[in-house]
Write an enzyme that holds these catalytic residues in place. Structure first.
Site, mmCIF file in Angstrom:
data_model
loop_
_atom_site.group_PDB
_atom_site.id
_atom_site.type_symbol
_atom_site.label_atom_id
_atom_site.label_comp_id
_atom_site.label_asym_id
_atom_site.label_seq_id
_atom_site.Cartn_x
_atom_site.Cartn_y
_atom_site.Cartn_z
ATOM 1 N N ASP A 13 -92.080 8.961 54.561
ATOM 2 C CA ASP A 13 -91.970 7.622 53.971
ATOM 3 C C ASP A 13 -91.933 7.684 52.441
ATOM 4 O O ASP A 13 -92.512 8.589 51.834
ATOM 5 C CB ASP A 13 -93.163 6.770 54.440
ATOM 6 C CG ASP A 13 -92.885 5.287 54.284
ATOM 7 O OD1 ASP A 13 -91.731 4.907 54.002
ATOM 8 O OD2 ASP A 13 -93.833 4.496 54.429
ATOM 9 N N HIS A 30 -83.222 9.437 49.644
ATOM 10 C CA HIS A 30 -83.048 10.057 50.958
ATOM 11 C C HIS A 30 -82.506 11.489 50.811
ATOM 12 O O HIS A 30 -82.932 12.400 51.523
ATOM 13 C CB HIS A 30 -82.111 9.223 51.833
ATOM 14 C CG HIS A 30 -82.657 7.865 52.162
ATOM 15 N ND1 HIS A 30 -83.954 7.677 52.596
ATOM 16 C CD2 HIS A 30 -82.100 6.626 52.105
ATOM 17 C CE1 HIS A 30 -84.161 6.383 52.814
ATOM 18 N NE2 HIS A 30 -83.056 5.728 52.509
ATOM 19 N N LEU A 124 -89.716 28.515 64.377
ATOM 20 C CA LEU A 124 -90.106 27.098 64.360
ATOM 21 C C LEU A 124 -89.201 26.252 65.265
ATOM 22 O O LEU A 124 -87.978 26.384 65.220
ATOM 23 C CB LEU A 124 -90.006 26.555 62.926
ATOM 24 C CG LEU A 124 -90.444 25.095 62.749
ATOM 25 C CD1 LEU A 124 -91.966 24.987 62.791
ATOM 26 C CD2 LEU A 124 -89.914 24.511 61.442
HETATM 27 C C1 FPP Z 1 -88.369 6.321 54.853
HETATM 28 O O1 FPP Z 1 -88.342 6.008 53.480
HETATM 29 C C2 FPP Z 1 -87.361 7.325 55.139
HETATM 30 C C3 FPP Z 1 -86.307 7.176 55.963
HETATM 31 C C4 FPP Z 1 -86.030 5.918 56.703
HETATM 32 C C5 FPP Z 1 -85.329 8.254 56.138
HETATM 33 C C6 FPP Z 1 -85.889 9.645 56.158
HETATM 34 C C7 FPP Z 1 -84.774 10.590 56.271
HETATM 35 C C8 FPP Z 1 -84.637 11.728 55.573
HETATM 36 C C9 FPP Z 1 -85.591 12.244 54.583
HETATM 37 C C10 FPP Z 1 -83.436 12.544 55.818
HETATM 38 C C11 FPP Z 1 -83.690 13.474 56.972
HETATM 39 C C12 FPP Z 1 -82.829 14.585 56.815
HETATM 40 C C13 FPP Z 1 -82.734 15.624 57.642
HETATM 41 C C14 FPP Z 1 -82.079 16.797 57.110
HETATM 42 C C15 FPP Z 1 -83.254 15.676 59.013
HETATM 43 P P1 FPP Z 1 -88.034 4.527 53.046
HETATM 44 O O2 FPP Z 1 -86.570 4.397 52.812
HETATM 45 O O3 FPP Z 1 -88.581 3.578 54.049
HETATM 46 O O4 FPP Z 1 -88.799 4.439 51.695
HETATM 47 P P2 FPP Z 1 -89.487 3.116 51.083
HETATM 48 O O5 FPP Z 1 -90.557 2.713 52.058
HETATM 49 O O6 FPP Z 1 -90.025 3.598 49.786
HETATM 50 O O7 FPP Z 1 -88.404 2.109 50.952
#
Ligand code: FPP
Length: 236
Positions: A13, A30, A124
């Protein structure tokens, strides 16, 4: 560190907040989060963790603005297409959990080919939750069982039988869940599997999550006594 979780789950998050603080578009957060995650796969393995499950895209994330959804899908598509070399070098087995039928067919194909290429690796096990929701996973499992068995089987359905019909069949339940960026919620992640997991909430946003942050979480985990609803020796 003496007690290490076998299976670590992470809610990644704070990518959006991290980007905003830096004056960058959310999608840059992201992308940074994905880079941190790829390195973290190697770090966790070296600590003795054998399974890592991350929440990359939930069944509810489709409600985000269209450009953010397509940027996330592009990141995931790029990962499925480009990470086989690194996965093979690290002997890592990649699996995707969630409703894959809701994804574009080219993405489904890239996932199948990465899963297949890495299926015999013994390092893993990296599980990526994509178009994943805990409630959706349970409903899909019940529907699948109901379509394969008669009413008497369904009436006598056991905990083990339902667990074995979930996307995570044959993967042990997480020992530890980490959620970054200060929120203290499950957000429909691994509802069944987190029944007895320990939770750790880190203040930093996911792209700022370092090995030192992981060590703090592992130290906290190592100091806890797990009870699984019973009592531990000395408490009776
Ligand atoms: C939450 O942060 C994050 C997500 C919804 C996306 C997480 C995905 C990745 C990190 C990419 C994954 C990649 C691979 C290679 C598997 P948010 O957008 O809700 O953040 P905020 O709460 O600050 O708005």
């Amino acid at each position: 560190m003496d007690k290490i979780p076998l299976h670590l789950a992470i809610i990644l998050d704070g990518n959006g907040r991290w980007a905003k603080k830096k004056g960058l578009p959310r999608n840059a957060g992201h992308a940074a989060g994905a880079r941190v995650l790829e390195d973290m796969c190697e770090v966790v393995w070296n600590k003795g963790i054998r399974y890592l499950t991350v929440y990359a895209f939930s069944t509810e994330n489709w409600n985000r603005p269209a450009d953010e959804v397509s940027a996330l899908m592009k990141l995931l598509r790029d990962y499925m297409r480009n990470s086989v070399k690194r996965a093979m070098k690290n002997n890592m087995r990649v699996r995707v959990i969630g409703d894959k039928t809701g994804l574009d067919s080219d993405l489904q194909e890239s996932i199948a080919s990465l899963e297949e290429a890495t299926s015999q690796n013994t390092g893993l096990t990296f599980q990526i939750a994509l178009n994943y929701g805990g409630r959706d996973e349970i409903v899909r499992a019940v529907r699948k069982l109901a379509s394969e068995h008669d009413i008497d089987y369904m009436r006598g359905l056991t905990d083990k039988e339902l667990g074995d019909a979930l996307d995570t069949a044959d993967i042990p339940d997480p020992d530890l869940l980490i959620r970054t960026c200060g929120e203290e919620r499950i957000s429909n992640f691994l509802l069944w599997q987190l029944a007895y997991s320990e939770f750790y909430f880190a203040d930093c946003a996911w792209p700022d999550f370092t090995e030192a942050e992981l060590d703090r979480a592992l130290e906290s985990y190592g100091s806890r006594t797990r009870r699984f609803g019973g009592l531990v020796k000395g408490e009776e």
